[in-house]
Design an enzyme around this catalytic site. Structure first.
Site, PDB file in Angstrom:
ATOM      1  CB  CYS A   1      -1.167  -6.785  -2.592  1.00 55.42           C
ATOM      2  SG  CYS A   1      -1.828  -6.413  -1.009  1.00 55.42           S
TER       3      CYS A   1
ATOM      4  CB  THR B   1     -10.303  -6.861  -1.829  1.00 54.57           C
ATOM      5  OG1 THR B   1      -8.848  -6.548  -1.494  1.00 54.57           O
ATOM      6  CG2 THR B   1     -10.309  -7.528  -3.275  1.00 54.57           C
TER       7      THR B   1
ATOM      8  CB  THR C   1     -25.056 -15.403   7.350  1.00 58.57           C
ATOM      9  OG1 THR C   1     -26.199 -16.121   6.715  1.00 58.57           O
ATOM     10  CG2 THR C   1     -25.286 -15.360   8.740  1.00 58.57           C
TER      11      THR C   1
ATOM     12  CG  ASN D   1      -0.827   0.037  -0.827  1.00 56.20           C
ATOM     13  OD1 ASN D   1      -1.208   1.081  -1.240  1.00 56.20           O
ATOM     14  ND2 ASN D   1      -0.651  -0.923  -1.099  1.00 56.20           N
TER      15      ASN D   1
ATOM     16  CD  GLN E   1      -2.077   0.428   4.521  1.00 56.50           C
ATOM     17  OE1 GLN E   1      -1.772   0.565   5.617  1.00 56.50           O
ATOM     18  NE2 GLN E   1      -2.010  -0.827   3.998  1.00 56.50           N
TER      19      GLN E   1
ATOM     20  CB  SER F   1      -9.085  -4.046   5.551  1.00 55.40           C
ATOM     21  OG  SER F   1      -9.532  -4.863   4.456  1.00 55.40           O
TER      22      SER F   1
ATOM     23  CG  HIS G   1      -6.353  -7.514   7.642  1.00 53.81           C
ATOM     24  ND1 HIS G   1      -4.830  -7.436   7.199  1.00 53.81           N
ATOM     25  CD2 HIS G   1      -7.114  -7.173   6.568  1.00 53.81           C
ATOM     26  CE1 HIS G   1      -4.779  -7.346   6.062  1.00 53.81           C
ATOM     27  NE2 HIS G   1      -6.234  -7.009   5.697  1.00 53.81           N
TER      28      HIS G   1
HETATM   29  N1  PMP Z   1      -6.831  -0.965  -0.292  1.00 53.82           N
HETATM   30  C1  PMP Z   1      -5.407  -0.808   0.264  1.00 53.82           C
HETATM   31  C2  PMP Z   1      -5.059   0.620   0.351  1.00 53.82           C
HETATM   32  C3  PMP Z   1      -4.840  -1.631   0.863  1.00 53.82           C
HETATM   33  O1  PMP Z   1      -3.445  -1.286   1.616  1.00 53.82           O
HETATM   34  C4  PMP Z   1      -5.399  -3.079   1.103  1.00 53.82           C
HETATM   35  C5  PMP Z   1      -4.550  -4.140   1.631  1.00 53.82           C
HETATM   36  N2  PMP Z   1      -3.099  -4.407   1.151  1.00 53.82           N
HETATM   37  C6  PMP Z   1      -6.347  -3.122   0.381  1.00 53.82           C
HETATM   38  C7  PMP Z   1      -7.121  -2.239  -0.380  1.00 53.82           C
HETATM   39  C8  PMP Z   1      -7.048  -4.730   0.493  1.00 53.82           C
HETATM   40  O2  PMP Z   1      -7.228  -5.040   1.575  1.00 53.82           O
HETATM   41  P1  PMP Z   1      -7.837  -6.437   1.977  1.00 53.82           P
HETATM   42  O3  PMP Z   1      -6.792  -7.616   1.288  1.00 53.82           O
HETATM   43  O4  PMP Z   1      -8.030  -6.471   3.553  1.00 53.82           O
HETATM   44  O5  PMP Z   1      -9.095  -6.901   1.342  1.00 53.82           O
END
Ligand code: PMP
Length: 393
Positions: A329, A78, A241, A156, A184, A204, A206
């Site tokens: 989301c 994001t 940081t 996604n 993704q 990202s 995670h």
């Molecule tokens: N871009 C895509 C394609 C995603 O799938 C996601 C998470 N669903 C994001 C951006 C945003 O990632 P984050 O919430 O880890 O910032």
């Protein structure tokens, strides 16, 4: 997978987030206990942290086919996406016009569309019924100058892949910076930032078994991109940081992904194909979105005629299966997915879509369990033996 005493759970929501691997947790814990200095400090503890940061940068770069110097650590995709947007409009002498595919991530899309109120022209490039970008429309949009073009590598919600090298070549011919949201795709399929020929890339940790709240923005070497947050860190490209435990965790996840990506992609593709074949064969009224396009190995987006996504998810949940409706989301909202609408799916049908996203922990028994639950859901109710008895109460 579940700890003792917990109900057995089948997790099919890996596009929302993934389980942090034990190596990731161990690396983060070690960083917090032993390497808690500030990488900007000149003393020994700080210099240790600086070395660890450099090693992590090299690991992440290796997964992405990029140079370490091209990595800017951020709080996640994001932030990376917003850094791209902000930078595009703050570069000197850039036209106030940006181009996006119509299926970008919802948060990013909203921020981009909001720029219309500030007089920025925001062009949305359509996709076809399978979710692939319309390359003719894209070419057309590139006829006029723009400050940026953004296209996500893998969606996604549907998992549909876009032809990034081809898109990048078209934009490069016109001298327009290209950004790819690869969130993704990282860890699921091979990526080469260098070979793709793009300028910017977001991710990202995670989404590939790393921790939450950490990610990266790749900025092509030699490209100067205005910063979102001033400060001397990350070569003055991102102040603040560094989140060293998070970055170290992401590096551990990147090493793991590199070591098993090819085999895991094949394994998950086989599972996904068997899931889809069983659903189409055994569950009446199933539609799979993006089926005709190249897709991620792990993602199935589907609807079942006559069933809302809430009803399907509720049934899955009661059987211990975690999934989500479209994007995590936007789930919970009552609007149909903008991705499915862009593919021409009617709003009323799009409201019924659910996403099953497989992962490292998914096995054939999980696939069989999901098919079974959805089959049961669709089985016609047994006719009442004595309808009159119902009214007698
Ligand atoms: N871009 C895509 C394609 C995603 O799938 C996601 C998470 N669903 C994001 C951006 C945003 O990632 P984050 O919430 O880890 O910032």
């Amino acid at each position: 997978m579940s700890s003792e005493g917990e109900k057995a759970m089948i997790y099919l929501d890996n596009n929302a987030t993934t389980r942090p691997l034990p190596d990731v947790v161990a690396a983060m814990s070690e960083a917090m206990q032993l390497c808690w200095g500030n990488p900007s400090s000149k003393h020994a503890l700080g210099q240790d942290a600086k070395r660890v940061l450099a090693a992590a940068r090299a690991d992440v770069a290796a997964l992405l086919g990029a140079q370490p110097v091209e990595i800017v650590f951020t709080s996640g995709a994001t932030e990376s996406n917003h850094h791209v947007l902000h930078g595009a409009l703050h570069r000197p002498a850039m036209p106030r016009r940006i181009i996006l595919s119509a299926i970008e991530h919802s948060g990013y899309m909203k921020s981009a569309l909001r720029l219309r109120q500030e007089g920025v022209e925001v062009v949305l490039v359509p996709v076809d019924a399978a979710g692939r970008i319309d390359l003719d429309a894209l070419r057309e949009s590139l006829q006029q100058d723009a400050a940026l073009i953004s296209v996500m590598a893998a969606n996604n919600e549907t998992g549909v892949l876009q032809p990034i090298p081809e898109i990048a070549a078209m934009a490069r011919e016109r001298g327009i910076p290209v950004h790819v949201d690869a969130t993704q795709m990282v860890g699921k399929l091979p990526i080469s930032f260098a070979e793709w020929g793009v300028d910017l890339l977001s991710l990202s940790a995670h989404k590939f078994h790393g921790p939450k709240g950490v990610g990266a923005l790749l900025i092509r070497k030699g490209l100067s991109w205005p910063t979102l947050m001033s400060g001397q860190q990350e070569r003055a490209r991102r102040g603040g940081t560094e989140n060293l435990p998070g970055i170290v965790g992401m590096a551990a996840a990147a090493r793991h992904a590199r070591s098993c990506l090819a085999d895991e992609a094949l394994r998950e593709t086989a599972l996904r194909e068997s899931l889809e074949a069983s659903l189409l064969d055994q569950v009446p009224g199933v539609t799979i979105y993006g089926q005709d396009a190249e897709r991620l190995p792990n993602t199935v987006c589907l609807s079942i005629a006559g069933f809302s996504s809430d009803k399907i998810l509720d049934r899955l949940e009661r059987k211990g299966i975690c999934a989500s409706s479209g994007a995590a989301c936007s789930s919970g909202g009552s609007d149909p997915s903008h991705v499915l609408l862009a593919m021409g799916v009617p709003g009323s049908v799009a409201l019924g879509a659910i996403r099953l996203s497989l992962g490292l922990d998914t096995h054939a028994t999980d696939i069989a369990a999901v098919v079974n639950v959805l089959q049961e859901l669709c089985r016609p109710e047994a006719p009442l033996q004595n309808p009159a008895a119902v009214h007698a109460n």
